[in-house]
Design an enzyme around this catalytic site. Structure first.
Site, short mmCIF file in Angstrom:
data_model
loop_
_atom_site.label_atom_id
_atom_site.label_comp_id
_atom_site.label_asym_id
_atom_site.label_seq_id
_atom_site.Cartn_x
_atom_site.Cartn_y
_atom_site.Cartn_z
N LEU A 81 -13.68 0.19 -21.48
CA LEU A 81 -12.79 -0.12 -22.61
C LEU A 81 -13.26 -1.37 -23.35
O LEU A 81 -13.15 -1.49 -24.56
CB LEU A 81 -11.36 -0.34 -22.11
CG LEU A 81 -10.27 -0.42 -23.18
CD1 LEU A 81 -10.21 0.87 -23.97
CD2 LEU A 81 -8.92 -0.72 -22.54
N GLU A 82 -13.82 -2.31 -22.56
CA GLU A 82 -14.29 -3.57 -23.18
C GLU A 82 -15.54 -4.02 -22.43
O GLU A 82 -15.83 -3.50 -21.35
CB GLU A 82 -13.21 -4.64 -23.09
CG GLU A 82 -12.72 -4.89 -21.69
CD GLU A 82 -11.33 -5.55 -21.63
OE1 GLU A 82 -10.63 -5.57 -22.65
OE2 GLU A 82 -10.96 -6.01 -20.53
N HIS B 48 -14.56 1.49 -1.20
CA HIS B 48 -13.47 0.57 -0.82
C HIS B 48 -12.38 1.27 -0.03
O HIS B 48 -11.27 0.75 0.11
CB HIS B 48 -12.87 -0.08 -2.08
CG HIS B 48 -13.83 -1.02 -2.75
ND1 HIS B 48 -13.64 -1.48 -4.03
CD2 HIS B 48 -14.99 -1.57 -2.33
CE1 HIS B 48 -14.63 -2.28 -4.37
NE2 HIS B 48 -15.47 -2.34 -3.35
N VAL C 122 -9.37 3.61 -4.69
CA VAL C 122 -8.87 4.10 -3.41
C VAL C 122 -7.92 5.29 -3.63
O VAL C 122 -7.37 5.85 -2.69
CB VAL C 122 -8.15 2.96 -2.63
CG1 VAL C 122 -9.19 1.93 -2.16
CG2 VAL C 122 -7.06 2.28 -3.46
N GLY D 48 -15.40 2.28 -16.25
CA GLY D 48 -14.09 1.66 -15.99
C GLY D 48 -14.09 0.60 -14.93
O GLY D 48 -13.17 0.55 -14.10
N THR D 49 -15.10 -0.29 -14.94
CA THR D 49 -15.08 -1.38 -13.97
C THR D 49 -15.49 -2.68 -14.65
O THR D 49 -16.34 -2.71 -15.53
CB THR D 49 -15.98 -1.10 -12.75
OG1 THR D 49 -15.92 -2.21 -11.85
CG2 THR D 49 -17.42 -0.83 -13.16
N SER D 50 -14.85 -3.78 -14.22
CA SER D 50 -15.09 -5.09 -14.86
C SER D 50 -16.34 -5.76 -14.34
O SER D 50 -16.75 -6.80 -14.85
CB SER D 50 -13.88 -6.01 -14.63
OG SER D 50 -13.74 -6.27 -13.24
N CYS E 158 -6.99 2.95 12.57
CA CYS E 158 -6.58 2.16 13.74
C CYS E 158 -7.43 0.89 13.79
O CYS E 158 -8.67 0.97 13.85
CB CYS E 158 -6.78 2.97 15.02
SG CYS E 158 -6.43 2.02 16.51
N TYR F 251 0.82 -1.22 0.00
CA TYR F 251 0.00 0.00 0.00
C TYR F 251 0.85 1.26 0.00
O TYR F 251 0.50 2.27 -0.62
CB TYR F 251 -1.00 -0.02 1.16
CG TYR F 251 -2.14 -0.96 0.87
CD1 TYR F 251 -2.15 -2.26 1.37
CD2 TYR F 251 -3.16 -0.58 0.00
CE1 TYR F 251 -3.16 -3.14 1.03
CE2 TYR F 251 -4.18 -1.46 -0.33
CZ TYR F 251 -4.17 -2.75 0.17
OH TYR F 251 -5.17 -3.62 -0.18
N1 APR Z 1 -10.88 3.37 -20.06
C1 APR Z 1 -12.01 2.74 -19.67
N2 APR Z 1 -12.04 1.50 -19.12
C2 APR Z 1 -10.85 0.89 -18.94
C3 APR Z 1 -9.62 1.47 -19.33
C4 APR Z 1 -9.66 2.77 -19.91
N3 APR Z 1 -8.55 3.41 -20.31
N4 APR Z 1 -8.61 0.59 -19.05
C5 APR Z 1 -9.20 -0.49 -18.51
N5 APR Z 1 -10.55 -0.32 -18.46
C6 APR Z 1 -11.55 -1.25 -17.95
C7 APR Z 1 -11.23 -2.70 -18.20
O1 APR Z 1 -11.79 -3.10 -19.45
C8 APR Z 1 -11.94 -3.39 -17.03
O2 APR Z 1 -13.29 -3.69 -17.37
O3 APR Z 1 -11.57 -1.09 -16.54
C9 APR Z 1 -11.94 -2.32 -15.94
C10 APR Z 1 -10.94 -2.63 -14.82
O4 APR Z 1 -11.41 -3.78 -14.17
P1 APR Z 1 -10.68 -4.25 -12.83
O5 APR Z 1 -9.21 -4.28 -13.06
O6 APR Z 1 -11.38 -5.50 -12.38
O7 APR Z 1 -10.96 -3.07 -11.80
P2 APR Z 1 -12.29 -2.80 -10.99
O8 APR Z 1 -13.50 -3.24 -11.76
O9 APR Z 1 -12.25 -1.39 -10.54
O10 APR Z 1 -12.10 -3.76 -9.71
C11 APR Z 1 -13.08 -3.67 -8.70
O11 APR Z 1 -11.78 -5.19 -7.36
O12 APR Z 1 -9.77 -5.85 -6.48
C12 APR Z 1 -10.92 -5.15 -6.21
O13 APR Z 1 -11.08 -3.43 -4.64
C13 APR Z 1 -10.60 -3.71 -5.92
O14 APR Z 1 -11.95 -1.77 -6.40
C14 APR Z 1 -11.39 -2.95 -6.96
C15 APR Z 1 -12.46 -3.93 -7.37
#
Ligand code: APR
Length: 230
Positions: free
Chosen positions: A199-200, A106, A90, A172-174, A114, A53
């Site tokens: 992105l995907e 998160h 974060v 931007g989240t999977s 603490c 961290y």
């Molecule tokens: N623009 C838009 N989307 C993007 C880009 C970009 N430049 N680059 C990557 N991505 C997308 C990917 O396609 C993917 O779907 O962002 C997503 C990232 O996915 P993860 O790496 O799984 O991140 P996230 O979804 O935020 O993870 C959620 O998992 O490990 C825990 O606490 C951690 O908050 C995190 C949580």
């Protein structure tokens, strides 16, 4: 209560140089999350977790908000009280771009907590497990980050915000971590429109009325321009 609720993930900060978790060279391809993102991992090797961290915090400090963060801050400034950001991230890039209505479900790299009394304070550059808590003096310092198996922050407020939302946008989240990945269903059940900018395709793209694929620094400013022109 906010009209537009925006969920952000690591993909929003990817173009600021901060790694995502599950992309090809993501953090979870280089570290075992059991070792660095669980209470058990911290109990087993607190020094390893603190080093992880501390390094991520140094990367965050060296990074800068990107055009997507700035567009969201512009939207909030133009529509006071109408925007709520719920971030899984974060990092503090939303705040450094100017966003104020941000909930970190998160936790935050910028804060220490603490483990004994729950006090939180600004994280030092090199946080150590034996650092004494400024409130109760216990040597029980940990990152103020929500680990796997721990309950996210702000959930009651998040569900209340979703009930009042007219539009839910995910950026931007999977869609692989819950309860964040289910928020789109909560929003849709409450009658909100749903839009995914990524992105995907994600694990939950099927839950969105619309998905736009591309980098956040292109999709988010364009979407904000649409909203502000509306
Ligand atoms: N623009 C838009 N989307 C993007 C880009 C970009 N430049 N680059 C990557 N991505 C997308 C990917 O396609 C993917 O779907 O962002 C997503 C990232 O996915 P993860 O790496 O799984 O991140 P996230 O979804 O935020 O993870 C959620 O998992 O490990 C825990 O606490 C951690 O908050 C995190 C949580």
């Amino acid at each position: 209560m906010a009209r537009i609720v925006i969920l952000t993930g690591a993909g929003l900060s990817a173009e600021s140089g901060l790694g995502t978790f599950r992309d090809k060279d993501g953090l979870w391809t280089r570290y075992a999350l059991e070792d660095v993102a669980t209470p058990e991992g911290f109990a087993r090797d607190p020094a390893l977790v603190m080093a992880f961290y501390n390094a991520r915090r140094a990367n965050m400090v060296a990074a800068a908000p990107n055009a997507a963060h700035r567009a969201l801050a512009r939207l909030e400034a133009a529509r006071p009280g109408e925007i709520r950001i719920i971030t899984q991230n974060v990092d503090d890039l939303h705040e450094r771009a100017g966003s104020r209505a941000v909930w970190h479900m998160h936790g935050e790299l910028a804060r220490a907590r603490c483990a004994a009394c729950g006090a939180v304070w600004p994280a030092p550059a090199q946080m150590r497990p034996a650092d004494a808590c400024p409130d109760c003096a216990a040597a029980a310092t940990r990152p103020d980050v929500v680990w796997f198996g721990e309950y996210p922050y702000h959930m009651e407020a998040i569900w209340e915000a979703l009930r009042a939302a007219e539009l839910f946008v995910s950026i931007g989240t999977s869609g692989q971590v819950f309860p964040a990945a289910a928020l789109v269903q909560d929003a849709a059940r409450a009658g909100a429109e749903t839009l995914e900018l990524n992105l995907e395709p994600s694990e939950v793209s099927r839950d969105f009325e619309e998905t736009r694929l591309g980098p956040a620094t292109e999709l988010v400013p364009a979407w904000v321009a649409e909203i502000l022109a509306g």
